[in-house]
Design a protein around this motif. Structure first.
Motif, PDB file in Angstrom:
ATOM      1  N   GLU A 143       0.827  -1.208   0.000  1.00 32.34           N
ATOM      2  CA  GLU A 143       0.000   0.000   0.000  1.00 32.34           C
ATOM      3  C   GLU A 143       0.863   1.259   0.000  1.00 32.34           C
ATOM      4  OE1 GLU A 143      -2.389  -0.533   3.419  1.00 32.34           O
ATOM      5  OE2 GLU A 143      -3.794  -1.929   2.450  1.00 32.34           O
ATOM      6  N   THR A 144       2.001   1.220   0.717  1.00 31.75           N
ATOM      7  CA  THR A 144       2.903   2.377   0.756  1.00 31.75           C
ATOM      8  C   THR A 144       3.520   2.628  -0.616  1.00 31.75           C
ATOM      9  OG1 THR A 144       3.428   1.962   3.073  1.00 31.75           O
ATOM     10  CG2 THR A 144       4.955   3.354   1.830  1.00 31.75           C
ATOM     11  N   VAL A 145       4.016   1.542  -1.226  1.00 37.11           N
ATOM     12  CA  VAL A 145       4.636   1.677  -2.543  1.00 37.11           C
ATOM     13  C   VAL A 145       3.594   2.107  -3.578  1.00 37.11           C
ATOM     14  CG1 VAL A 145       5.807   0.426  -4.390  1.00 37.11           C
ATOM     15  CG2 VAL A 145       6.465   0.051  -2.016  1.00 37.11           C
ATOM     16  N   GLN A 146       2.383   1.590  -3.450  1.00 44.07           N
ATOM     17  CA  GLN A 146       1.322   1.969  -4.382  1.00 44.07           C
ATOM     18  C   GLN A 146       1.056   3.475  -4.328  1.00 44.07           C
ATOM     19  OE1 GLN A 146      -0.587  -0.154  -6.613  1.00 44.07           O
ATOM     20  NE2 GLN A 146      -0.880   1.936  -7.350  1.00 44.07           N
ATOM     21  N   ALA A 147       1.058   4.051  -3.119  1.00 41.45           N
ATOM     22  CA  ALA A 147       0.856   5.493  -2.985  1.00 41.45           C
ATOM     23  C   ALA A 147       1.988   6.267  -3.656  1.00 41.45           C
ATOM     24  CB  ALA A 147       0.753   5.870  -1.510  1.00 41.45           C
ATOM     25  N   GLN A 148       3.223   5.760  -3.518  1.00 36.34           N
ATOM     26  CA  GLN A 148       4.355   6.422  -4.164  1.00 36.34           C
ATOM     27  C   GLN A 148       4.226   6.368  -5.688  1.00 36.34           C
ATOM     28  OE1 GLN A 148       7.885   4.578  -2.670  1.00 36.34           O
ATOM     29  NE2 GLN A 148       7.541   5.201  -0.552  1.00 36.34           N
ATOM     30  N   ILE A 149       3.830   5.206  -6.189  1.00 36.32           N
ATOM     31  CA  ILE A 149       3.675   5.062  -7.634  1.00 36.32           C
ATOM     32  C   ILE A 149       2.589   5.996  -8.153  1.00 36.32           C
ATOM     33  CG2 ILE A 149       2.995   3.471  -9.479  1.00 36.32           C
ATOM     34  CD1 ILE A 149       5.811   3.089  -8.404  1.00 36.32           C
ATOM     35  N   ASP A 150       1.479   6.094  -7.422  1.00 36.95           N
ATOM     36  CA  ASP A 150       0.401   6.988  -7.842  1.00 36.95           C
ATOM     37  C   ASP A 150       0.901   8.421  -7.980  1.00 36.95           C
ATOM     38  OD1 ASP A 150      -1.321   4.871  -7.864  1.00 36.95           O
ATOM     39  OD2 ASP A 150      -2.239   5.307  -5.919  1.00 36.95           O
ATOM     40  N   LYS A 151       1.695   8.858  -7.009  1.00 35.63           N
ATOM     41  CA  LYS A 151       2.204  10.232  -7.035  1.00 35.63           C
ATOM     42  C   LYS A 151       3.167  10.443  -8.199  1.00 35.63           C
ATOM     43  CE  LYS A 151       4.559  13.658  -4.129  1.00 35.63           C
ATOM     44  NZ  LYS A 151       5.172  13.913  -2.806  1.00 35.63           N
ATOM     45  N   ILE A 152       4.055   9.455  -8.418  1.00 37.20           N
ATOM     46  CA  ILE A 152       5.043   9.600  -9.487  1.00 37.20           C
ATOM     47  C   ILE A 152       4.375   9.564 -10.859  1.00 37.20           C
ATOM     48  CG2 ILE A 152       7.097   8.578 -10.544  1.00 37.20           C
ATOM     49  CD1 ILE A 152       7.834   7.476  -7.782  1.00 37.20           C
ATOM     50  N   THR A 153       3.377   8.684 -11.029  1.00 39.87           N
ATOM     51  CA  THR A 153       2.704   8.599 -12.327  1.00 39.87           C
ATOM     52  C   THR A 153       1.956   9.887 -12.651  1.00 39.87           C
ATOM     53  OG1 THR A 153       0.870   7.470 -11.197  1.00 39.87           O
ATOM     54  CG2 THR A 153       2.484   6.100 -12.358  1.00 39.87           C
ATOM     55  N   GLU A 154       1.391  10.536 -11.646  1.00 39.57           N
ATOM     56  CA  GLU A 154       0.745  11.830 -11.887  1.00 39.57           C
ATOM     57  C   GLU A 154       1.772  12.869 -12.352  1.00 39.57           C
ATOM     58  OE1 GLU A 154      -1.321  12.928  -8.376  1.00 39.57           O
ATOM     59  OE2 GLU A 154      -2.811  11.323  -8.513  1.00 39.57           O
ATOM     60  N   THR A 155       2.964  12.817 -11.722  1.00 42.55           N
ATOM     61  CA  THR A 155       4.031  13.730 -12.142  1.00 42.55           C
ATOM     62  C   THR A 155       4.462  13.440 -13.575  1.00 42.55           C
ATOM     63  OG1 THR A 155       4.825  13.882  -9.857  1.00 42.55           O
ATOM     64  CG2 THR A 155       6.348  14.563 -11.596  1.00 42.55           C
ATOM     65  N   LEU A 156       4.600  12.151 -13.905  1.00 43.14           N
ATOM     66  CA  LEU A 156       4.990  11.775 -15.265  1.00 43.14           C
ATOM     67  C   LEU A 156       3.958  12.230 -16.286  1.00 43.14           C
ATOM     68  CD1 LEU A 156       6.403   8.153 -14.791  1.00 43.14           C
ATOM     69  CD2 LEU A 156       7.662  10.164 -15.567  1.00 43.14           C
ATOM     70  N   LEU A 157       2.698  12.131 -15.939  1.00 39.67           N
ATOM     71  CA  LEU A 157       1.643  12.560 -16.853  1.00 39.67           C
ATOM     72  C   LEU A 157       1.744  14.064 -17.117  1.00 39.67           C
ATOM     73  CD1 LEU A 157      -0.817  11.535 -18.426  1.00 39.67           C
ATOM     74  CD2 LEU A 157      -2.228  12.136 -16.455  1.00 39.67           C
ATOM     75  N   GLY A 158       2.050  14.822 -16.060  1.00 39.28           N
ATOM     76  CA  GLY A 158       2.236  16.265 -16.248  1.00 39.28           C
ATOM     77  C   GLY A 158       3.420  16.562 -17.155  1.00 39.28           C
TER      78      GLY A 158
END
Length: 386
Positions: free
Chosen positions: A136-151
């Motif tokens: 769950e912790t890693v999933q939250a990190q991935i969610d944040k990074i993928t949003e940054t990548l999309l930007g």
């Protein structure tokens, strides 16, 4: 990765394909002289010849400058956009997501491992519970990074489109310079063939009291002609530099396209695959704990650990290889930059040589003028004696 980010990455896939599929046109060849130009081009050359007024120094200085106006506006807009936006390197975000994925240890899922006396004393969670919490912790990190990548992807797509426009206007400027160069050379040929000989004839036919004025007018005409020649030479240098900038723009754009493709592939393919594998690992482990004996569960867990480790290793290898490919593009940039510098230095040397030749010509003009004055004075003296 959140559903919103996944949907946005999938929706932008078509735009990425369209942008990366754009083929930029190649620049034209040599300058076509007026005599060899087809009718529409010849008309364009003549219209630019009409901009030259040998009696107006400003028209010579500004000859060809109008062609660069729109290109300067686009360049300034791009620079302003770069200054106004706060963008971190997209490559760092890619590296961060790879680091996060590699930092996740599936070995924590091993239920055969007995808790140490320290873990039992501190009442720490069982291995499976810790695994789920870590997931769950890693999933939250991935969610944040993928949003940054999309930007980053959106901003890079905007830059690619802007570079398309910049390349188009630079190419138009390059072609427009060819017309001005042809017009300038045609104007020089016209001045040498008709205007200057006519001025010489007018000076020779003038009365004695008008000869000096006509001689000065002839000198001014020749000076204006030399100024035009220098201006045409400058336009040729500008066209050469512009030709060098075209592949530079294309190289920067290709780098952006490559990075956009990598980001989109990561968002659409790599991250969902990794998340699916982790979700499968959790689900499989739960089913094994409920349906099989401890021995069977341990054997299947070993298989799962091996498969997940290999999958993670393969995914990491692909991502790392794709990220390192950009090094060759940097070498190409260095080579192009060195070539451009050498071209500019060579142009400066040629310009210095031209300056020396013009200085020598100026001395000859002064000498000719002195001889002309002496001859005129001698002629006047003889007429007076007669």
């Amino acid at each position: 990765m959140t559903e919103t980010t996944r949907s946005a990455a999938t929706a932008i896939l078509a735009e990425v394909e369209n942008v990366t599929a754009v083929v930029l046109p190649e620049p034209g060849g040599e300058v076509v002289p007026l005599a060899d130009a087809p009718a529409p081009v010849a008309e364009s050359i003549r219209s630019r010849m009409a901009e030259v007024d040998l009696s107006d120094a400003q028209s010579i200085i500004g000859f060809g400058s109008r062609a660069q106006a729109e290109l300067q506006v686009i360049s300034q807009d791009m620079l302003t956009d770069v200054k106004n936006k706060d963008v971190g390197p997209a490559g760092d975000a890619l590296a961060q997501i790879v680091t996060t994925i590699r930092g996740f240890s599936v070995s924590e899922l091993d239920v055969r491992r007995k808790a140490s006396w320290w873990e039992r004393l501190m009442g720490r969670a069982a291995p499976f519970a810790k695994f789920v919490a870590r997931f769950e912790t890693v999933q939250a990190q991935i969610d944040k990074i993928t949003e940054t990548l999309l930007g980053h992807e959106h901003k890079l797509l905007k830059d690619i489109k802007a570079l398309d426009k910049l390349y188009e206007k630079t190419l138009e400027f390059y072609q427009e310079l060819a017309l001005y160069i042809a017009a300038g050379e045609a104007k020089l040929a016209e001045v040498d063939a008709t205007v200057i000989p006519a001025a010489v004839a007018e000076m020779e036919a003038a009365t004695e009291d008008q000869k000096m004025l006509k001689a000065q007018a002839l000198r001014d005409l020749r000076a204006a002609r030399d100024d035009l020649e220098r201006r045409v030479h400058d336009l040729k240098l500008t066209r050469q530099v512009t030709m060098q900038s075209l592949p530079s723009i294309r190289l920067v754009q290709e780098n952006d396209k490559s990075l956009v493709t990598k980001i989109n592939s990561t968002l659409v393919n790599t991250v969902p695959l990794w998340e699916t594998q982790l979700a499968q690992a959790v689900t499989i482990q739960r089913s094994r704990e409920a349906a099989e004996s401890i021995r069977a569960a341990n054997d299947l867990t070993n298989d799962l650990l091996t498969a997940n480790a290999e999958n993670l290793q393969q995914a990491n290898r692909v991502v790392r290889q794709e990220m390192e490919r950009g090094v060759f593009d940097i070498e190409a940039v260095k080579k192009a930059n060195a070539t451009l510098i050498a071209t500019i230095q060579e142009s400066l040397v040629i310009a210095d040589e031209g300056k020396k030749r013009r200085a020598a010509a100026e001395e000859e003009l002064v000498k000719m003028e002195a001889e002309l004055r002496d001859t005129l004075a001698s002629a006047s003296g003889r007429a007076a004696k007669g």
